[in-house]
Write a protein that holds these residues in place. Structure first.
Motif, PDB file in Angstrom:
ATOM      1  N   ARG A 260     -25.944  17.661 -12.101  1.00 42.28           N
ATOM      2  CA  ARG A 260     -25.708  16.285 -11.672  1.00 42.28           C
ATOM      3  C   ARG A 260     -26.317  16.044 -10.298  1.00 42.28           C
ATOM      4  O   ARG A 260     -26.507  16.963  -9.508  1.00 42.28           O
ATOM      5  CB  ARG A 260     -24.197  15.990 -11.586  1.00 42.28           C
ATOM      6  N   THR A 261     -26.608  14.775 -10.024  1.00 38.73           N
ATOM      7  CA  THR A 261     -26.954  14.370  -8.671  1.00 38.73           C
ATOM      8  C   THR A 261     -26.015  13.251  -8.265  1.00 38.73           C
ATOM      9  O   THR A 261     -25.737  12.342  -9.061  1.00 38.73           O
ATOM     10  CB  THR A 261     -28.423  13.916  -8.553  1.00 38.73           C
ATOM     11  N   MET A 262     -25.463  13.325  -7.073  1.00 39.85           N
ATOM     12  CA  MET A 262     -24.517  12.324  -6.603  1.00 39.85           C
ATOM     13  C   MET A 262     -24.487  12.324  -5.091  1.00 39.85           C
ATOM     14  O   MET A 262     -24.463  13.395  -4.460  1.00 39.85           O
ATOM     15  CB  MET A 262     -23.117  12.578  -7.168  1.00 39.85           C
ATOM     16  N   ASP A 263     -24.471  11.127  -4.510  1.00 40.37           N
ATOM     17  CA  ASP A 263     -24.381  10.978  -3.060  1.00 40.37           C
ATOM     18  C   ASP A 263     -25.449  11.786  -2.336  1.00 40.37           C
ATOM     19  O   ASP A 263     -25.211  12.348  -1.262  1.00 40.37           O
ATOM     20  CB  ASP A 263     -22.992  11.378  -2.548  1.00 40.37           C
ATOM     21  N   GLY A 264     -26.643  11.861  -2.932  1.00 40.37           N
ATOM     22  CA  GLY A 264     -27.747  12.531  -2.265  1.00 40.37           C
ATOM     23  C   GLY A 264     -27.731  14.039  -2.365  1.00 40.37           C
ATOM     24  O   GLY A 264     -28.495  14.709  -1.659  1.00 40.37           O
ATOM     25  N   MET A 265     -26.875  14.615  -3.235  1.00 43.16           N
ATOM     26  CA  MET A 265     -26.840  16.064  -3.422  1.00 43.16           C
ATOM     27  C   MET A 265     -27.045  16.383  -4.900  1.00 43.16           C
ATOM     28  O   MET A 265     -26.595  15.652  -5.772  1.00 43.16           O
ATOM     29  CB  MET A 265     -25.507  16.633  -2.944  1.00 43.16           C
ATOM     30  N   HIS A 266     -27.748  17.499  -5.159  1.00 45.01           N
ATOM     31  CA  HIS A 266     -27.938  17.976  -6.525  1.00 45.01           C
ATOM     32  C   HIS A 266     -27.008  19.169  -6.753  1.00 45.01           C
ATOM     33  O   HIS A 266     -26.956  20.080  -5.913  1.00 45.01           O
ATOM     34  CB  HIS A 266     -29.382  18.420  -6.758  1.00 45.01           C
ATOM     35  N   VAL A 267     -26.296  19.162  -7.876  1.00 45.01           N
ATOM     36  CA  VAL A 267     -25.309  20.210  -8.139  1.00 45.01           C
ATOM     37  C   VAL A 267     -25.425  20.693  -9.576  1.00 45.01           C
ATOM     38  O   VAL A 267     -25.589  19.900 -10.501  1.00 45.01           O
ATOM     39  CB  VAL A 267     -23.869  19.694  -7.889  1.00 45.01           C
ATOM     40  N   ALA A 268     -25.348  22.007  -9.750  1.00 51.26           N
ATOM     41  CA  ALA A 268     -25.324  22.605 -11.085  1.00 51.26           C
ATOM     42  C   ALA A 268     -24.201  23.623 -11.142  1.00 51.26           C
ATOM     43  O   ALA A 268     -23.872  24.259 -10.139  1.00 51.26           O
ATOM     44  CB  ALA A 268     -26.664  23.283 -11.388  1.00 51.26           C
ATOM     45  N   SER A 269     -23.609  23.781 -12.327  1.00 54.50           N
ATOM     46  CA  SER A 269     -22.547  24.778 -12.483  1.00 54.50           C
ATOM     47  C   SER A 269     -22.799  25.600 -13.731  1.00 54.50           C
ATOM     48  O   SER A 269     -23.220  25.086 -14.773  1.00 54.50           O
ATOM     49  CB  SER A 269     -21.166  24.113 -12.539  1.00 54.50           C
ATOM     50  N   PHE A 270     -22.548  26.896 -13.602  1.00 56.88           N
ATOM     51  CA  PHE A 270     -22.646  27.852 -14.691  1.00 56.88           C
ATOM     52  C   PHE A 270     -21.259  28.444 -14.906  1.00 56.88           C
ATOM     53  O   PHE A 270     -20.548  28.749 -13.940  1.00 56.88           O
ATOM     54  CB  PHE A 270     -23.628  28.974 -14.345  1.00 56.88           C
ATOM     55  N   MET A 271     -20.859  28.612 -16.169  1.00 55.41           N
ATOM     56  CA  MET A 271     -19.531  29.117 -16.476  1.00 55.41           C
ATOM     57  C   MET A 271     -19.621  30.326 -17.408  1.00 55.41           C
ATOM     58  O   MET A 271     -20.467  30.391 -18.297  1.00 55.41           O
ATOM     59  CB  MET A 271     -18.681  28.039 -17.144  1.00 55.41           C
ATOM     60  N   LYS A 272     -18.717  31.277 -17.165  1.00 57.69           N
ATOM     61  CA  LYS A 272     -18.512  32.410 -18.060  1.00 57.69           C
ATOM     62  C   LYS A 272     -17.002  32.589 -18.165  1.00 57.69           C
ATOM     63  O   LYS A 272     -16.386  33.223 -17.327  1.00 57.69           O
ATOM     64  CB  LYS A 272     -19.158  33.676 -17.500  1.00 57.69           C
ATOM     65  N   GLY A 273     -16.411  31.960 -19.175  1.00 59.97           N
ATOM     66  CA  GLY A 273     -14.951  31.893 -19.217  1.00 59.97           C
ATOM     67  C   GLY A 273     -14.465  31.102 -18.027  1.00 59.97           C
ATOM     68  O   GLY A 273     -14.853  29.956 -17.817  1.00 59.97           O
ATOM     69  N   LEU A 274     -13.602  31.712 -17.208  1.00 58.13           N
ATOM     70  CA  LEU A 274     -13.111  31.052 -16.000  1.00 58.13           C
ATOM     71  C   LEU A 274     -13.925  31.418 -14.766  1.00 58.13           C
ATOM     72  O   LEU A 274     -13.636  30.930 -13.670  1.00 58.13           O
ATOM     73  CB  LEU A 274     -11.639  31.421 -15.769  1.00 58.13           C
ATOM     74  N   ASN A 275     -14.942  32.264 -14.921  1.00 61.02           N
ATOM     75  CA  ASN A 275     -15.817  32.604 -13.807  1.00 61.02           C
ATOM     76  C   ASN A 275     -16.889  31.535 -13.647  1.00 61.02           C
ATOM     77  O   ASN A 275     -17.394  30.992 -14.645  1.00 61.02           O
ATOM     78  CB  ASN A 275     -16.492  33.962 -14.032  1.00 61.02           C
ATOM     79  N   SER A 276     -17.235  31.212 -12.417  1.00 58.75           N
ATOM     80  CA  SER A 276     -18.202  30.140 -12.200  1.00 58.75           C
ATOM     81  C   SER A 276     -19.223  30.519 -11.135  1.00 58.75           C
ATOM     82  O   SER A 276     -18.933  31.278 -10.207  1.00 58.75           O
ATOM     83  CB  SER A 276     -17.489  28.843 -11.796  1.00 58.75           C
TER      84      SER A 276
END
Length: 352
Positions: A260-276
């Motif tokens: 996602r991009t929001m408020d001028g920042m780009h963010v990505a998330s990777f998940m492995k179960g509850l690990n991030s």
């Protein structure tokens, strides 16, 4: 400057256009449970909008015995949840509390863009990471259920709805069995209004009176803190380029669930179960002074200045990499924590 890592946790996946995930696979309905074991009584559940709106009422008596001392607790309470808002009415103490469900939108966005198959795979990963497992399927009064065992408790689940639960934890026996089930029943919108008959207080005010103000005050005020005067300089790095790099990155055992991009920042998330693992790109003008970052180890890697350290409160760790030619910093954060070498391997795979 606000803590970089609080920002990462709170903005990950935010996108008002994202499709909201379904809690249940049945749009609306009603269930009544008979409670037995240490807790005896009844519980009723009404829901609509695939579980985004729920109303639960419980009338029960719980009896426990510890070290020869018998304790009895009466409960008569109604909980209403409408998306990210909740109200709890305690009719025994004639008290009410209200607030927002922590990390609601983040949870919705993590699974909102997944197919049903991907959501099921993700749910299986989370279950396994918590030590739970599927025990097979069984029919309860004609309804096919998946049997899930987690922390000593077995639950029979039909299309996301628990129809039966049995278990024993710390000597407390818990049994719930549905005695009435009306799937697809229409539920009046008034059922999801705040319960009547009690005065509602925010969690912070109620907890402060009981000596837990700092705990719940922080939860309740988190959203307000996010909206304070702090302004951020937008990152100039193209989002399309950021998105392609993170989506093409293969981190063993993890899946990219959100970009996602929001408020001028780009963010990505990777998940492995509850690990991030979270990756956040922002303008280097936003780094400023930060006590937590100041405590990090600074080192050079492939000609770039990097900062590595542990996130004590979140049991995580992070590397911040400076990209001066792009006027950008990229934060790579892992929860639970990863070593510096493990995070460097991830940095090496993403050539911004």
């Amino acid at each position: 400057m606000k803590n970089l890592f609080i920002i990462a946790l709170t903005i990950i996946g935010l996108n008002v256009q994202a499709q909201e995930a379904k809690t249940y696979l049945i749009k609306s309905g009603y269930i009544k449970y008979q409670l037995s074991g240490s807790t005896k009584g009844t519980k009723e559940l009404w829901w609509d909008d695939y579980g985004r709106k729920t109303c639960e009422t419980e009338k029960s008596t719980t009896t426990t015995k510890m070290f020869g001392i018998k304790n009895t607790e009466e409960k008569h309470a109604t909980t209403v949840i409408v998306k990210d808002k909740f109200w709890v009415a305690d009719y025994i103490d004639n008290m009410g509390s209200k607030g927002r469900v922590p990390m609601y939108q983040e949870g919705q966005d993590i699974v909102g863009d997944m197919t049903e198959k991907e959501q099921q795979e993700f749910a299986d990963e989370v279950l396994a990471s918590m030590g739970g497992k599927k025990m097979g399927t069984e029919s309860l009064n004609g309804y096919t259920c998946d049997i899930i065992k987690l922390m000593g408790v077995k639950t029979w689940i039909h299309k996301g709805l628990a129809l039966k639960t049995e278990g024993k934890i710390l000597g407390i026996e818990t049994n719930e069995m549905f005695v009435e089930f009306k799937p697809k029943m229409s539920v009046s919108s008034s059922k999801f209004n705040p319960p009547s008959g009690v005065q509602f207080e925010g969690l912070a005010a109620q907890a402060d009176a009981q000596g837990f103000g700092s705990l719940f005050g922080g939860m309740e005020d988190l959203q307000e803190e996010e909206n304070e005067d702090e302004e951020f300089t937008p990152v100039d790095y193209p989002f399309d380029k950021f998105s392609k790099i993170v989506k093409d990155c293969n981190i063993e055992g993890y899946r990219c669930v959100n970009v996602r991009t929001m408020d001028g920042m780009h963010v990505a998330s990777f998940m492995k179960g509850l690990n991030s693992i979270m990756v956040m790109a922002q303008s280097d003008e936003n780094m400023g002074d930060d006590e937590e970052v100041d405590s990090f180890e600074t080192f050079e890697h492939n000609g770039r200045t990097c900062h590595y350290g542990d996130l004590e409160e979140d049991n995580g760790s992070a590397i911040i990499v400076e990209y001066p030619s792009d006027d950008m910093i990229v934060t790579f954060m892992a929860i639970p924590k990863k070593s510096k070498n493990d995070l460097i391997k991830i940095v090496n795979r993403m050539q911004f």
